[in-house]
Motif scaffolding. Structure first.
Motif, PDB file in Angstrom:
ATOM      1  N   ILE A 117       0.810  -1.212   0.000  1.00  0.00           N
ATOM      2  CA  ILE A 117       0.000   0.000   0.000  1.00  0.00           C
ATOM      3  C   ILE A 117       0.845   1.265   0.000  1.00  0.00           C
ATOM      4  CG2 ILE A 117      -1.994  -1.082   1.095  1.00  0.00           C
ATOM      5  CD1 ILE A 117      -1.028   0.101   3.776  1.00  0.00           C
ATOM      6  N   HIS A 118       0.220   2.377  -0.392  1.00  0.00           N
ATOM      7  CA  HIS A 118       0.791   3.726  -0.306  1.00  0.00           C
ATOM      8  C   HIS A 118       1.974   3.946  -1.233  1.00  0.00           C
ATOM      9  CE1 HIS A 118      -0.797   3.702   4.110  1.00  0.00           C
ATOM     10  NE2 HIS A 118      -1.736   4.134   3.290  1.00  0.00           N
ATOM     11  N   VAL A 166       1.491   2.997  -8.010  1.00  0.00           N
ATOM     12  CA  VAL A 166       0.473   3.654  -8.828  1.00  0.00           C
ATOM     13  C   VAL A 166      -0.389   2.634  -9.560  1.00  0.00           C
ATOM     14  CG1 VAL A 166       1.865   5.728  -9.142  1.00  0.00           C
ATOM     15  CG2 VAL A 166       2.071   3.867 -10.792  1.00  0.00           C
ATOM     16  N   HIS A 167      -0.005   1.360  -9.462  1.00  0.00           N
ATOM     17  CA  HIS A 167      -0.778   0.347 -10.192  1.00  0.00           C
ATOM     18  C   HIS A 167      -2.094   0.061  -9.472  1.00  0.00           C
ATOM     19  CE1 HIS A 167       0.309  -2.982  -7.427  1.00  0.00           C
ATOM     20  NE2 HIS A 167       1.523  -2.440  -7.407  1.00  0.00           N
ATOM     21  N   THR A 168      -2.998  -0.554 -10.176  1.00  0.00           N
ATOM     22  CA  THR A 168      -4.383  -0.704  -9.719  1.00  0.00           C
ATOM     23  C   THR A 168      -4.483  -1.485  -8.422  1.00  0.00           C
ATOM     24  OG1 THR A 168      -5.220  -0.543 -11.973  1.00  0.00           O
ATOM     25  CG2 THR A 168      -6.665  -1.603 -10.348  1.00  0.00           C
ATOM     26  N   SER A 171      -2.325  -1.922  -6.011  1.00  0.00           N
ATOM     27  CA  SER A 171      -1.822  -1.133  -4.888  1.00  0.00           C
ATOM     28  C   SER A 171      -2.836  -0.069  -4.482  1.00  0.00           C
ATOM     29  CB  SER A 171      -0.491  -0.466  -5.252  1.00  0.00           C
ATOM     30  OG  SER A 171      -0.020   0.340  -4.188  1.00  0.00           O
ATOM     31  N   GLN A 172      -3.437   0.566  -5.448  1.00  0.00           N
ATOM     32  CA  GLN A 172      -4.430   1.586  -5.134  1.00  0.00           C
ATOM     33  C   GLN A 172      -5.656   0.979  -4.458  1.00  0.00           C
ATOM     34  OE1 GLN A 172      -5.121   3.652  -8.834  1.00  0.00           O
ATOM     35  NE2 GLN A 172      -3.150   4.713  -8.776  1.00  0.00           N
ATOM     36  N   GLU A 173      -6.083  -0.193  -4.934  1.00  0.00           N
ATOM     37  CA  GLU A 173      -7.241  -0.853  -4.316  1.00  0.00           C
ATOM     38  C   GLU A 173      -6.936  -1.269  -2.874  1.00  0.00           C
ATOM     39  OE1 GLU A 173      -9.284  -2.768  -8.363  1.00  0.00           O
ATOM     40  OE2 GLU A 173      -8.220  -4.058  -6.939  1.00  0.00           O
ATOM     41  N   THR A 201      -4.671   0.077  -0.899  1.00  0.00           N
ATOM     42  CA  THR A 201      -4.558   1.304  -0.110  1.00  0.00           C
ATOM     43  C   THR A 201      -5.928   1.834   0.270  1.00  0.00           C
ATOM     44  OG1 THR A 201      -2.460   1.919  -1.144  1.00  0.00           O
ATOM     45  CG2 THR A 201      -3.717   3.690  -0.103  1.00  0.00           C
ATOM     46  N   ASP A 202      -6.835   1.865  -0.691  1.00  0.00           N
ATOM     47  CA  ASP A 202      -8.189   2.368  -0.419  1.00  0.00           C
ATOM     48  C   ASP A 202      -8.881   1.523   0.646  1.00  0.00           C
ATOM     49  OD1 ASP A 202      -7.827   4.353  -2.278  1.00  0.00           O
ATOM     50  OD2 ASP A 202      -8.997   3.377  -3.863  1.00  0.00           O
TER      51      ASP A 202
END
Length: 404
Positions: free
Chosen positions: A53-54, A57-59, A61-63, A65-66
């Motif tokens: 996480i954090h 920029v790939h999908t 990692s973003q999911e 993190t969210d």
């Protein structure tokens, strides 16, 4: 009214057998069981968006993190923290306590005083002893009564202008006593002392409002709240956390790094070095959501019914003594039978499929106060039943006969 049959269906482990008997799980104070909703959350993470996480920029990692930060928001709302950055993910209650204790090494001076209570778990005693050894501060102890309550009058005499920190559990893990933490916090604050509350045993039963309590630090573990092991939360007032130095150095907790100097990230990342238990944090949020779906008021009412019924039925056994008889308790009963060792009782009831805890429960000073080696501890949750309590009573009676 809780639909207990429907709730029990959420917990797959409750359908298994132990030693040929249906499992009766009365070790909830050590760790609660995990519902399918949380298990599915864990599986979904690893099957669909397992990533760090954090940092990406790939999908995926973003999911991730969210989902992780959403869990922080769920926990923030649950405890009514004023700011989301006041929620620090940890590996559990012990980690949170040590984080604060380590931070105070640079803030205490010789002659300062810290106060703990006689009802504490070892994890809320040993770190403060270590802190006092490092700083020259003095450790003072709030005594307990025969009923397993804190001597509040003695506390009033202990706290002074020299008091810098007070540490008390919200609920005793060994006895189930609910401590008057609001009053303890208020008195400490009149002397400008900070207060850390160990909420590990309270959190499954009581929804603490950290702003209403005006507590400086509050620590919990997910595995007491139908979540996974290895994750927990330290709540701290923003001003309190900002004055503490970082606990660990590494990735995530930095702002800028050069060989000449490193600057640290702001809250909460300042205290979250390295790759966290991402899945654990996400699942902790889902566990809290699940408990809210059941309802904390409903849980408290039902568990109190179980406590009253178990107390009534166990006391019918001749020679049985309950330790911890405070009028304000969570669903925990610690008991012994005259002339019998608690370990022997626990071993026999296990053969009948009933899980209880035996020993000093990491609260050895309590056992020393009562001059006993330990107790049998039965701790109940909202997925337990009165019929299971009947099974416990029968098993204890059988153990008594066998060990006579």
């Amino acid at each position: 009214m809780l639909d207990i049959a429907k709730i029990r269906a959420d917990f797959p482990i409750l359908s298994r057998k132990v030693n040929g008997h249906p499992l009766v799980y009365f070790d909830n104070a050590a760790t609660s069981q995990t519902p399918t909703q949380v298990i599915d959350c864990i599986v979904n993470y690893y099957q669909h968006y397992n990533a760090n996480i954090h940092r990406g920029v790939h999908t995926l990692s973003q999911e991730a993190t969210d989902a992780y930060e959403y869990a922080r928001d769920v926990i923030c709302r649950h405890f009514n923290a004023k700011h989301r950055e006041e929620i620090i993910f940890t590996s559990g209650t012990t980690h949170g306590i040590n984080l604060v204790a380590n931070g105070y090494v640079s803030l205490l001076n010789k002659g300062d005083e810290v106060i703990v209570s006689a009802l504490e778990h070892h994890s809320n005693i040993v770190p403060w002893q270590m802190l006092c050894e490092k700083t020259g501060a003095k450790l003072k102890v709030i005594p307990m009564t025969d009923a397993g309550e804190l001597d509040y009058a003695a506390y009033k005499n202990l706290v002074s202008e020299n008091t810098k920190l007070v540490f008390v559990n919200h609920v005793s893990n060994a006895l189930g006593t609910i401590n008057p933490i609001k009053e303890i916090i208020e008195l400490a604050h009149t002397y400008n002392a900070e207060v850390l509350i160990d909420g590990a045993q309270a959190a499954p039963h009581i929804q603490a409002d950290v702003q209403a309590l005006d507590v400086d630090y509050y620590v919990v573990s997910a595995h007491k709240m139908c979540g996974p092991t290895g994750v927990g939360v330290l709540y701290g007032k923003k001003a309190s956390l900002e004055k503490l130095p970082p606990y660990q150095g590494g990735g995530e907790m930095i702002d800028q790094v050069t060989f000449e100097k490193t600057t640290y990230a702001g809250l909460p990342h300042k205290f979250e070095a390295g790759t966290p238990n991402i899945c654990g944090g996400i699942a902790f949020g889902r566990a809290i959501e699940y408990l809210h779906e059941i309802g904390f008021d409903e849980i408290a009412q039902y568990e109190d019914e179980l406590l009253q019924y178990a107390t009534q039925e166990l006391l019918k056994i001749e020679g049985l003594k309950i330790y911890g008889t405070a009028p304000e308790k969570t669903a925990v009963i610690s008991f012994n039978i005259e002339g019998l060792h608690p370990y022997d009782i626990g071993t026999i009831v296990d053969k009948l499929g009933i899980a209880v805890r035996t020993g000093h429960h990491c609260a050895q000073p309590i056992m020393d106060y009562y001059k006993i080696p330990g107790t049998v501890r039965a701790s109940f949750s909202f997925y337990n039943t009165k019929e299971e309590i009947d099974d416990l009573v029968k098993a204890v009676k059988r153990a008594k006969i066998m060990l006579a």
